[in-house]
Design an enzyme around this catalytic site. Structure first.
Site, PDB file in Angstrom:
ATOM      1  N   LYS A 210       0.818  -1.208   0.000  1.00  0.00           N
ATOM      2  CA  LYS A 210       0.000   0.000   0.000  1.00  0.00           C
ATOM      3  C   LYS A 210       0.856   1.263   0.000  1.00  0.00           C
ATOM      4  O   LYS A 210       2.005   1.273   0.422  1.00  0.00           O
ATOM      5  CB  LYS A 210      -0.981  -0.033   1.170  1.00  0.00           C
ATOM      6  CG  LYS A 210      -2.050  -1.104   0.942  1.00  0.00           C
ATOM      7  CD  LYS A 210      -3.210  -1.014   1.892  1.00  0.00           C
ATOM      8  CE  LYS A 210      -4.300  -1.997   1.459  1.00  0.00           C
ATOM      9  NZ  LYS A 210      -5.426  -2.019   2.419  1.00  0.00           N
ATOM     10  N   ARG A 243      -3.409 -10.477   4.793  1.00  0.00           N
ATOM     11  CA  ARG A 243      -3.869 -10.478   3.396  1.00  0.00           C
ATOM     12  C   ARG A 243      -2.743  -9.901   2.541  1.00  0.00           C
ATOM     13  O   ARG A 243      -2.392  -8.731   2.669  1.00  0.00           O
ATOM     14  CB  ARG A 243      -5.143  -9.639   3.272  1.00  0.00           C
ATOM     15  CG  ARG A 243      -5.749  -9.609   1.878  1.00  0.00           C
ATOM     16  CD  ARG A 243      -7.054  -8.808   1.880  1.00  0.00           C
ATOM     17  NE  ARG A 243      -7.687  -8.809   0.573  1.00  0.00           N
ATOM     18  CZ  ARG A 243      -7.431  -7.937  -0.405  1.00  0.00           C
ATOM     19  NH1 ARG A 243      -6.541  -6.961  -0.202  1.00  0.00           N
ATOM     20  NH2 ARG A 243      -8.044  -8.020  -1.566  1.00  0.00           N
TER      21      ARG A 243
END
Length: 264
Positions: A210, A243
């Site tokens: 991210k 995840r």
């Protein structure tokens, strides 16, 4: 409970990290196979990108992207849990009917009908904190009490799910790294992830590649080292599910961490 590893399978042409117009059933299935061989416990299949600025897709398009892969993966990997990354009830229902056992709802505001649907199929649901939608969420980052507000939000959603007949064992919460949060807020969230364990359900950390992990404006492929480090921190702070895109490397980190816990 031993932490679980969830591999991200983006059946989309516009995901922030591995979206590709050439994504097709054979290449996506090959990714699933690679993830399973390298230790994934869960395959999280999604047909609509939720990155900032992403364009919505129709139910029909989303199903066309994910359903063939779900069916093929269910047959090939009967012992692996399948998760469907969607907030659309018709898409979730099709997935559950075809072997999905987890609905990963990133909307932040699951419709009660979604909770009832998950109960009907004796499945699990991931409830994520966010604000707004992919088009405006990064303008909604004002908090008086970041951790307290997110915790209260998730607590309320847990209560709603329980009132719809779900058990705490069927609920997983996700504090929503990167969703309506600044770089600094994401770091605070990671450092204090353990506060969400007080809610009595499993916690998912979705940190992989991210933007807030970037250094010197790195693009997603260059954020691997920080992602692996962040996932280790998440484990140390109580994450139950990681995840990730980098299944093989993360499995090694998880194995190391688990061995470390057993060392006196």
């Amino acid at each position: 409970m031993t932490p679980q590893l969830m591999g991200i399978v983006n059946a989309t042409p516009d995901s922030f990290y591995d979206g590709d117009p050439q994504n097709n059933l054979s290449t996506l299935f090959a990714k699933c196979k690679d993830y399973v061989q390298n230790g994934a416990d869960i395959l999280d299949i999604g047909g609509e990108s939720t990155r900032p600025g992403a364009t919505p897709v129709s139910e029909q398009e989303e199903l066309a992207r994910v359903l063939p892969l779900i069916k093929k993966a269910r047959l090939a990997f009967p012992k692996v849990q399948l998760s469907l990354d969607t907030f659309k009830i018709p898409v979730a229902k099709e997935g559950l009917q075809n072997g999905v056992s987890i609905i990963n709802d990133v909307s932040g505001t699951p419709n009660p009908d979604m909770f009832h649907l998950v109960k009907q199929y004796e499945a699990k649901i991931v409830i994520m904190h966010t604000r707004g939608n992919p088009q405006n969420m990064q303008s909604l980052t004002q908090y008086q009490d970041l951790l307290g507000e997110i915790k209260d939000f998730l607590s309320e959603k847990i209560s709603q799910a329980l009132s719809c007949g779900l058990t705490k064992e069927q609920i997983i919460i996700d504090p929503g790294f990167g969703f309506a949060k600044t770089r600094e807020q994401n770091y605070i969230l990671l450092k204090h992830l353990s506060v969400f364990k007080e809610l009595g359900v499993r916690v998912l950390a979705g940190l992989s590649r991210k933007t807030f992990l970037s250094q010197q404006c790195e693009k997603p492929p260059k954020r691997k080292a920080q992602t692996l480090a962040a996932n280790l921190v998440a484990l140390q702070n109580g994450a139950d599910v990681l995840r990730v895109h980098d299944v093989k490397e993360t499995r090694k980190i998880m194995n190391f961490w688990q061995e470390l816990q057993t060392t006196k």
